[in-house]
Design a protein around this motif. Structure first.
Motif, mmCIF file in Angstrom:
data_model
loop_
_atom_site.group_PDB
_atom_site.id
_atom_site.type_symbol
_atom_site.label_atom_id
_atom_site.label_comp_id
_atom_site.label_asym_id
_atom_site.label_seq_id
_atom_site.Cartn_x
_atom_site.Cartn_y
_atom_site.Cartn_z
ATOM 1 N N UNK A 504 0.825 -1.217 0.000
ATOM 2 C CA UNK A 504 0.000 0.000 0.000
ATOM 3 C C UNK A 504 0.858 1.265 0.000
ATOM 4 N N UNK A 505 2.128 1.106 0.412
ATOM 5 C CA UNK A 505 3.058 2.234 0.563
ATOM 6 C C UNK A 505 2.506 3.276 1.535
ATOM 7 N N UNK A 506 1.823 2.775 2.543
ATOM 8 C CA UNK A 506 1.241 3.638 3.571
ATOM 9 C C UNK A 506 1.744 3.205 4.945
ATOM 10 N N UNK A 513 -7.712 0.666 2.101
ATOM 11 C CA UNK A 513 -6.415 0.656 1.422
ATOM 12 C C UNK A 513 -5.981 -0.772 1.113
ATOM 13 N N UNK A 514 -6.201 -1.670 2.057
ATOM 14 C CA UNK A 514 -5.840 -3.075 1.843
ATOM 15 C C UNK A 514 -6.616 -3.673 0.679
ATOM 16 N N UNK A 572 13.674 1.310 -0.332
ATOM 17 C CA UNK A 572 13.253 0.514 -1.489
ATOM 18 C C UNK A 572 11.731 0.402 -1.575
ATOM 19 N N UNK A 573 11.071 0.357 -0.425
ATOM 20 C CA UNK A 573 9.619 0.168 -0.400
ATOM 21 C C UNK A 573 8.851 1.471 -0.616
ATOM 22 N N UNK A 574 9.541 2.601 -0.583
ATOM 23 C CA UNK A 574 8.948 3.910 -0.909
ATOM 24 C C UNK A 574 7.685 4.190 -0.092
ATOM 25 N N UNK A 575 7.746 3.934 1.199
ATOM 26 C CA UNK A 575 6.611 4.202 2.089
ATOM 27 C C UNK A 575 6.806 5.602 2.663
#
Length: 577
Positions: A504-506, A513-514, A572-575
């Motif tokens: 979700x990058x949250x 969101x899920x 890397x996960x850009x959260x």
């Protein structure tokens, strides 16, 4: 756009499946009329042609989508002669208003209130009405007037059912009900001894009716007159074993599995208890079977005594499944009854309230059952069983049911498994999923967090898909690179938990969101990065306290908090939200 409820989602799937099967070229609005009619009228035993015969939907339908006339529960498909020898005691008129809308509206009743009194006027001018009424509706209302005229001397009772079917989730607004009641009072003026009532069928009712099918009546011959009390409708009686065998088997000697739908568990196999029941059945002693057995409990929609028979409508065996299976197996292998009997309790619970579930719980509480077993008949559990089949899973709300059918184990999902995986992924507590026994996971307080009607039912399918994907990856990964602790157990739930953030990058994803997650985004590359991160966090924690061990670390809430922080901080996960 309004958010759908679980009942609407499931109804829409049933509708689409049935439309694709029965009428693939028909528009959904048109098919909904047939679907609603077949569900609402299933107790009247109409065939397909008779159902279609009453559907009048189209231009100039005056707000009426279907209309059927019955005399003594027999469908009237044409006008009857005034001088016929047929003398009906009961006339029934069914009017259907079916809309795919998600609620009930006042204009629907306004339209019926204006047109129906004109159409049911004995002195109506059919030619004049034809300017604003389609020919089929004019003919079907004419049939009703013809029946009234032909049976005028019979002093018959007249019943009018107005069925308003939609995809609604909530009850109609009081203003809608007021309009419906006004219409009912107007229609009761058609003739003396006329009663009219309004039925509101929403998404839950239509789905339940479509799954129920037509009513089933089964009978048993009893030995002595059944006992009953004045406290409610029910009987206790002795039934010969061969008569009970006939009750639970179909015409081709197959076990009627539908009789056990409301049971909390399936056949347990060769347990000590079942072996003892088998031994009692095979015994050649003169002692009667019911002396050694608690008997069976049946709940039914209706029960009546006819001579030496007890007749049940829509019976469900809610206690005594193991005994029933042993009796079935006994006679399948040429066993004899030796004039022995079984004790049978038949109960008709109130149509409203939770009496049926209370009976199921009470009659099954004498024996020890797995945690959650008595939840098997709850609506949310039945909804999950239906919904998860679309994801390729067989949800075993009743213990052993799918296992007994020979379904591959990897496709069978138990209630505790779903509770654990939901706890890890949705509730964000992988440590709880690992640490707690089933008694906690399926205990009242935690159960209500997991199994709720407020949860989008498709989320449960996603939960299983995520864990399945993680499990498959770990199995392959561990072949070349041994996992810390050498088992996947301490990894699956935490990786699923991490995927909440990576997909979700949250930082704090909500249920909505899920639901936007696409499982194909859980690639080998993403999973590999997550495994490497989890491995580093495990090793880092163990370096600080080697006496803990990975089992204790994985079951620690502090470690879950640490893992979350590490995951959302990894570039890397850009959260970043």
């Amino acid at each position: 756009m309004a958010v759908k409820s679980n009942d609407q989602r499931l109804l829409d799937r049933v509708l689409e499946d049935k439309r694709r099967l029965l009428a693939p070229n028909q528009k959904m609005d048109d098919f909904f009329n047939y679907f609603a009619a077949s569900a609402a009228l299933q107790g009247l035993d109409l065939n397909v042609d008779e159902l279609r015969d009453g559907i009048v939907d189209g231009s100039h339908d005056c707000g009426v989508d279907g209309l059927w006339v019955f005399v003594d529960d027999r469908y009237i498909s044409a006008n009857i002669d005034r001088h016929t020898t047929f003398r009906g005691k009961k006339i029934q008129l069914v009017i259907l208003q079916a809309k795919t809308s998600s609620g009930y509206s006042e204009p629907a009743f306004d339209k019926l209130h204006y047109h129906l009194p004109l159409l049911f006027d004995m002195d109506r001018n059919a030619k004049e009405l034809s300017n604003s009424t389609n020919a089929k509706l004019l003919d079907r209302t004419g049939r009703f007037l013809n029946v009234l005229d032909a049976l005028a001397s019979s002093f018959q009772e007249i019943s009018i059912r107005i069925i308003y079917a939609t995809r609604a989730v909530e009850s109609p607004h009081p203003n809608v009900k007021a309009k419906g009641n006004r219409l009912a009072r107007e229609l009761e003026k058609i003739a003396s001894r006329t009663k009219c009532h309004i039925e509101y069928l929403g998404a839950a009712e239509l789905r339940e009716m479509s799954g129920r099918g037509a009513s089933t009546a089964l009978e048993m011959t009893f030995i002595e007159t059944p006992m009953s009390t004045s406290l409610g409708e029910g009987y206790v009686c002795l039934v010969r074993l061969d008569e009970y065998y006939n009750f639970i088997t179909s015409h081709n000697d197959a076990l009627r599995l539908e009789l056990f739908e409301s049971n909390v568990r399936d056949y347990a196999g060769r347990t000590a208890v079942n072996t003892a029941i088998e031994g009692t059945l095979k015994s050649g002693h003169r002692e009667d079977f019911w002396w050694f057995n608690n008997g069976v409990t049946i709940v039914a929609e209706d029960v009546r005594i006819a001579g030496k028979k007890i007749v049940t409508t829509d019976p469900q065996i809610v206690n005594g499944l193991q005994t029933s299976y042993e009796i079935f197996n006994h006679f399948q292998h040429s066993g004899r009854h030796n004039n022995r009997s079984i004790l049978v309790r038949v109960i008709v619970p109130p149509s409203s309230g939770s009496a049926r579930d209370v009976i199921i719980r009470a009659t099954n509480s004498q024996t020890e059952l797995p945690p959650g077993a008595l939840r098997a008949t709850e609506k949310i559990q039945k909804d999950l069983e239906e919904s998860l089949t679309r994801y390729g899973y067989h949800y075993e709300r009743r213990s052993n049911y799918y296992s007994n059918l020979g379904i591959p184990l990897e496709q069978v999902v138990s209630m505790p498994r779903l509770a654990r995986e939901y706890t890890a992924f949705v509730l964000g507590e992988p440590h709880s999923a690992l640490a707690h026994l089933e008694t906690f996971l399926l205990g009242d307080s935690h159960y209500d967090k997991v199994f709720s009607a407020d949860v989008d039912i498709d989320l449960y399918g996603l939960v299983l898909d995520v864990h399945m994907r993680v499990g498959e990856f770990l199995t392959q990964y561990a072949q070349d690179r041994p996992l810390l602790g050498e088992t996947t157990e301490n990894w699956r739930y935490h990786l699923a938990y991490m995927s909440r953030f990576t997909l979700t990058r949250l930082r704090r994803p909500e249920q909505s969101d899920l639901m936007n997650i696409r499982i194909e985004h859980l690639t080998d590359a993403v999973l590999g990065a997550m495994v490497n991160l989890l491995d580093r966090e495990y090793r880092s924690t163990l370096r600080g306290n080697r006496t803990q061990g990975i089992d204790r670390v994985s079951r620690s809430e502090d470690f879950t908090t640490k893992l979350r922080q590490a995951t959302i901080m990894m570039r890397r996960f850009k959260i970043d939200r």
